[in-house]
Design a protein around this motif. Structure first.
Motif, short mmCIF file in Angstrom:
data_model
loop_
_atom_site.label_atom_id
_atom_site.label_comp_id
_atom_site.label_asym_id
_atom_site.label_seq_id
_atom_site.Cartn_x
_atom_site.Cartn_y
_atom_site.Cartn_z
N ILE A 176 89.48 90.34 -34.08
CA ILE A 176 89.17 91.76 -34.11
C ILE A 176 90.39 92.50 -34.64
CG2 ILE A 176 87.37 91.94 -32.33
CD1 ILE A 176 89.53 92.31 -30.26
N ASP A 180 90.09 97.59 -32.01
CA ASP A 180 89.29 96.98 -30.95
C ASP A 180 90.16 96.23 -29.94
OD1 ASP A 180 86.55 97.62 -31.04
OD2 ASP A 180 86.30 96.44 -32.87
N THR A 186 87.91 96.78 -24.10
CA THR A 186 88.03 95.37 -24.47
C THR A 186 88.70 94.64 -23.31
OG1 THR A 186 88.16 95.90 -26.81
CG2 THR A 186 88.99 93.75 -26.14
N LEU A 209 83.60 92.66 -25.38
CA LEU A 209 83.83 93.65 -26.43
C LEU A 209 82.53 94.44 -26.58
CD1 LEU A 209 86.18 93.90 -28.60
CD2 LEU A 209 84.73 92.53 -30.06
N SER A 217 81.96 88.35 -28.22
CA SER A 217 82.47 88.20 -26.85
C SER A 217 82.57 86.71 -26.53
CB SER A 217 81.54 88.91 -25.86
OG SER A 217 81.60 90.30 -26.05
#
Lengths: 252, 121
Positions: A176, A180, A186, A209, A217
């Motif tokens: 990411i 993020d 997160t 996420l 995820s």
């Protein structure tokens, strides 16, 4: 039908040239401001770049919706995972006491955390939706520590552009961008709803996420590495799923 | 979006798409049913399929809370998205079939050049 006059031909030629140079300029600007995703090349590249750039310009700081306790799904769907390896089974038999999370790359102090270390960090819980590429979704409460808290422990280089994270499952890794990675929602989670995070849902550790599709995820989290480029990993498209043809930025 | 903006400014929508009858034998303008259908596709199906599509995007819904709630949640938005896509496919099939029946080559040439070959079929 009348033929094209010289004037229209010249006007249209100029318009086309202006359009093309406009595209070239847009591409340079997008590159400069980090708006081109790792999978921004190839046939679907322009579409990926357009989506990612638009999301980064418009939704960088937005928060995923959080639900009330009453909206938690009574029967969350556990997406099937590969049969666990022997090493995983051994760790599970020992209550995951030997499970570690390595954080390395562009950090000041590369660190290996045990499950207990992770649980000692500041706790945050969120009731968010897991949204699968396949269409199904469910709401659950996730408890863990924000990834940014772990990065506070290790320190973070300003050159870091991506957080790449790996599962104990072979060939399962994602990455990411820093927007993020440093996002408050997160989480590195170790508990779900009323108990420990079940293995079926990614226990003992899963990166959650909520602003992207479920496949970002990653379950069975073992390592997070900070880097300025993902070009040398896999096919260079930023994640195992992107190498397999999925979109890298799955905020969609 | 550009089509709608241009259509409003140029009068294309008022002239050619607002429902009204046309003289019999006028093969180049649309009848009432065609006009209603085109209006529905332009102002209902396309906006709704874009919106229901956005309502399935986790990042967009995070930025615009309620984008999915107006449909009753993302799963309802997803069902609507599917139904809308079926309607659009049916529209395309019927639309192309009608163009085919009305003289495919001549109609497509007119679409691309903007000039109708008005000699009788």
């Amino acid at each position: 039908m009348s033929e094209l006059s010289r004037r229209t031909l010249i006007t249209r030629g100029l318009a086309a040239a202006a359009g093309l140079s406009g595209l070239a300029v847009a591409d340079r600007i997008a590159n400069r401001y980090g708006l081109v995703p790792p999978d921004g090349s190839g046939v679907y590249g322009p579409g990926e770049t357009l989506t990612y750039a638009a999301q980064r310009l418009l939704t960088r700081r937005s928060l995923a919706r959080e639900f009330s306790r009453g909206q938690i799904s009574s029967a969350p769907f556990a997406n099937p995972v590969e049969p666990p390896t022997d090493a995983f089974k051994r760790s599970q038999a020992g209550g995951f006491n030997d499970w570690t999370l390595a954080v390395d790359g562009l950090v000041a102090r590369p660190t290996t955390l045990s499950l207990e270390d992770v649980k000692r960090l500041p706790v945050r819980s969120q009731i968010t939706q897991v949204i699968c590429e396949e269409g199904w979704s469910y709401v659950a409460e996730w408890i863990g520590t924000p990834l940014i808290e772990i990065l506070n422990v290790t320190g973070l280089s300003t050159q870091a552009r991506y957080a790449v994270y790996f599962s104990s499952e072979p060939d399962t890794w994602e990455s990411i961008d820093m927007a993020d990675a440093l996002h408050p929602q997160t989480l590195v989670t170790y508990a779900m709803n009323d108990g420990e995070l079940p293995v079926a849902f990614g226990g003992p550790l899963r990166l959650r996420l909520p602003r992207q599709l479920g496949y970002k995820s990653v379950k069975f989290l073992t390592r997070v590495t900070l880097t300025d480029s993902v070009k040398s990993l896999g096919k260079g498209r930023g994640s195992a799923s992107a190498d397999a043809g999925y979109t890298w930025y799955a905020g969609i | 979006m550009w089509y709608v903006a241009f259509g409003v400014v140029s009068g294309h929508i008022r002239r050619n798409l607002l429902p009204q009858g046309t003289a019999a034998g006028d093969a180049w303008s649309y009848n009432r049913l065609e006009r209603l259908t085109y209006m529905g596709v332009v102002f209902a199906l396309f906006p709704l399929i874009i919106w229901t599509g956005l309502a399935m995007s986790p990042a967009f819904v995070a930025a615009v809370p309620g984008a999915d709630a107006v449909f009753g949640g993302r799963q309802s938005a997803r069902t609507l998205h599917f139904l809308l896509s079926v309607l659009l496919v049916v529209f395309v099939l019927v639309h192309v079939a009608m163009v085919w029946r009305a003289g495919f080559r001549r109609r497509v040439v007119a679409m691309i050049t903007g000039r109708a070959d008005e000699t009788p079929l």
